[in-house]
Design an enzyme around this catalytic site. Structure first.
Site, PDB file in Angstrom:
ATOM      1  N   LYS A   1      26.939  -5.251  -1.547  1.00  0.00           N
ATOM      2  CA  LYS A   1      28.406  -5.335  -1.729  1.00  0.00           C
ATOM      3  C   LYS A   1      29.101  -4.735  -0.507  1.00  0.00           C
ATOM      4  CE  LYS A   1      27.978  -4.660  -6.731  1.00  0.00           C
ATOM      5  NZ  LYS A   1      28.202  -3.674  -7.809  1.00  0.00           N
TER       6      LYS A   1
ATOM      7  N   ARG B   1       0.805  -1.213   0.000  1.00  0.00           N
ATOM      8  CA  ARG B   1       0.000   0.000   0.000  1.00  0.00           C
ATOM      9  C   ARG B   1       0.847   1.277   0.000  1.00  0.00           C
ATOM     10  NH1 ARG B   1      -3.108  -4.033   2.046  1.00  0.00           N
ATOM     11  NH2 ARG B   1      -1.086  -4.713   2.739  1.00  0.00           N
ATOM     12  N   THR B   2       1.776   1.367   0.951  1.00  0.00           N
ATOM     13  CA  THR B   2       2.464   2.647   1.158  1.00  0.00           C
ATOM     14  C   THR B   2       3.334   3.004  -0.042  1.00  0.00           C
ATOM     15  OG1 THR B   2       2.444   2.148   3.516  1.00  0.00           O
ATOM     16  CG2 THR B   2       3.873   3.944   2.793  1.00  0.00           C
TER      17      THR B   2
HETATM   18  C1  NCD Z   1       1.710  -1.342   8.121  1.00  0.00           C
HETATM   19  C2  NCD Z   1       3.188  -1.059   8.187  1.00  0.00           C
HETATM   20  O1  NCD Z   1       3.966  -1.464   7.344  1.00  0.00           O
HETATM   21  O2  NCD Z   1       3.510  -0.403   9.147  1.00  0.00           O
HETATM   22  N1  NCD Z   1       1.129  -1.368   6.891  1.00  0.00           N
HETATM   23  C3  NCD Z   1       0.945  -0.222   6.160  1.00  0.00           C
HETATM   24  O3  NCD Z   1       1.827   0.554   5.951  1.00  0.00           O
HETATM   25  N2  NCD Z   1      -0.299   0.002   5.704  1.00  0.00           N
HETATM   26  C4  NCD Z   1       1.243  -2.363   9.078  1.00  0.00           C
HETATM   27  C5  NCD Z   1       1.808  -3.764   9.018  1.00  0.00           C
HETATM   28  O4  NCD Z   1       2.787  -4.067   8.367  1.00  0.00           O
HETATM   29  O5  NCD Z   1       1.194  -4.598   9.701  1.00  0.00           O
END
Ligand code: NCD
Length: 302
Positions: A82, A54-55
């Site tokens: 490396k 998602r992010t």
């Molecule tokens: C989360 C993260 O990576 O902090 N997911 C996200 O960014 N939507 C939560 C998770 O990994 O459980």
């Protein structure tokens, strides 16, 4: 230089400004009307040292919706393999003069460390269990769209709170904006030190979500735990799985949120995850775009 390193350094007014801008972009995306050249000729460099669906994708799309070019650097294919040091890698990438760096890293405070080394804005896309500010902002936008406010709401954050940067950033943001935050977790998943004052803690789901307006569930972050302390999926679901029966303890119109990725049948039942009237997960994902457009606009667009 404007960075977005965490919620802890933002004032309520600054949070409100970003949320207003995110709301503007959310509406503009529906109307199809916004300045598509706002970040034209800017180069955004994403440095993800941990997995992401998602992010990473939504920062990428948000930057492109504003006309920026995006370079997705890949840790697995980099000279870190490396034995180049992290600092030398950062200095090397900084010498190429990107206009913004978006970083996700497992080390506590890594975004702050690089913000002190580079000459461009740095955006934290999640570091260790400390902060995930863009997630907290998109969650706030989502709650406001549904409930018209944050002030006075009761938000129960449930599950593996101890290892969750989402819980930490959300608790900080929601508390600053006047919401009541509860942490609901078994003892071994409750943080030893709370991220902010005023959080109420509960160790049963039924008690913790009682009369809540919003129930936010979290995945067990197995990658941050010793193997021995990870419970079986079935045992965890029995005690902490969010089912419709348990959700009935919250307010009648309570909404369910999850930052994703979710583990069905562990922290959440299919019937809750897929309930179109209660579950906000798809809206959260969609709001990742306008919220990250607002953040990139804020740090680069002036
Ligand atoms: C989360 C993260 O990576 O902090 N997911 C996200 O960014 N939507 C939560 C998770 O990994 O459980």
């Amino acid at each position: 230089m404007k960075h977005l390193l965490g919620i802890d350094t933002l004032s309520p007014d600054e949070i409100q400004d970003i949320l207003n801008r995110a709301d503007y972009y959310a509406r503009a995306l529906v109307d199809g009307r916004w300045d598509r050249d706002k970040l034209k000729n800017k180069i955004v460099l994403t440095l993800f040292f941990e997995s992401s669906t998602r992010t990473l994708t939504s920062f990428d799309i948000a930057a492109k919706r504003l006309g920026a070019d995006v370079v997705n650097w890949n840790a697995e294919l980099s000279s870190l393999k490396k034995d180049e040091t992290f600092s030398d890698t950062i200095d090397t990438l900084s010498a190429m003069e990107p206009d913004c760096i978006i970083i996700r890293h497992s080390e506590y405070g890594a975004p702050n460390y690089i913000a002190n080394r580079v000459n461009c804005p740095v955006v934290n896309a999640g570091d260790s269990w400390r902060e995930h500010p863009s997630q907290a902002l998109l969650d706030a936008l989502t709650i406001i769209q549904e409930k018209d406010k944050l002030d006075g709401l009761t938000v129960a954050i449930c599950g593996d709170v101890a290892h969750s940067r989402v819980a930490s950033s959300n608790a900080k943001l929601l508390t600053k904006m006047g919401a009541h935050v509860r942490f609901v977790a078994p003892e071994f998943l409750m943080p030893q030190k709370l991220p902010v004052e005023g959080i109420e803690c509960f160790d049963t789901l039924e008690e913790g979500i009682k009369d809540a307006d919003v129930v936010m569930t979290l995945r067990i972050q197995k990658e941050r735990m010793d193997r021995g302390s990870i419970p079986s999926d079935a045992a965890y679901f029995n005690n902490y799985g969010l089912t419709l029966e348990r959700l009935a303890f919250a307010k009648k119109n309570a909404l369910v949120m999850h930052p994703g990725p979710m583990n069905r049948g562990v922290e959440i039942a299919d019937e809750v995850a897929d309930d179109p009237t209660r579950s906000l997960m798809k809206k959260q994902v969609a709001n990742g775009i306008p919220t990250r457009m607002a953040i990139l606009d804020m740090v680069m667009g002036g």
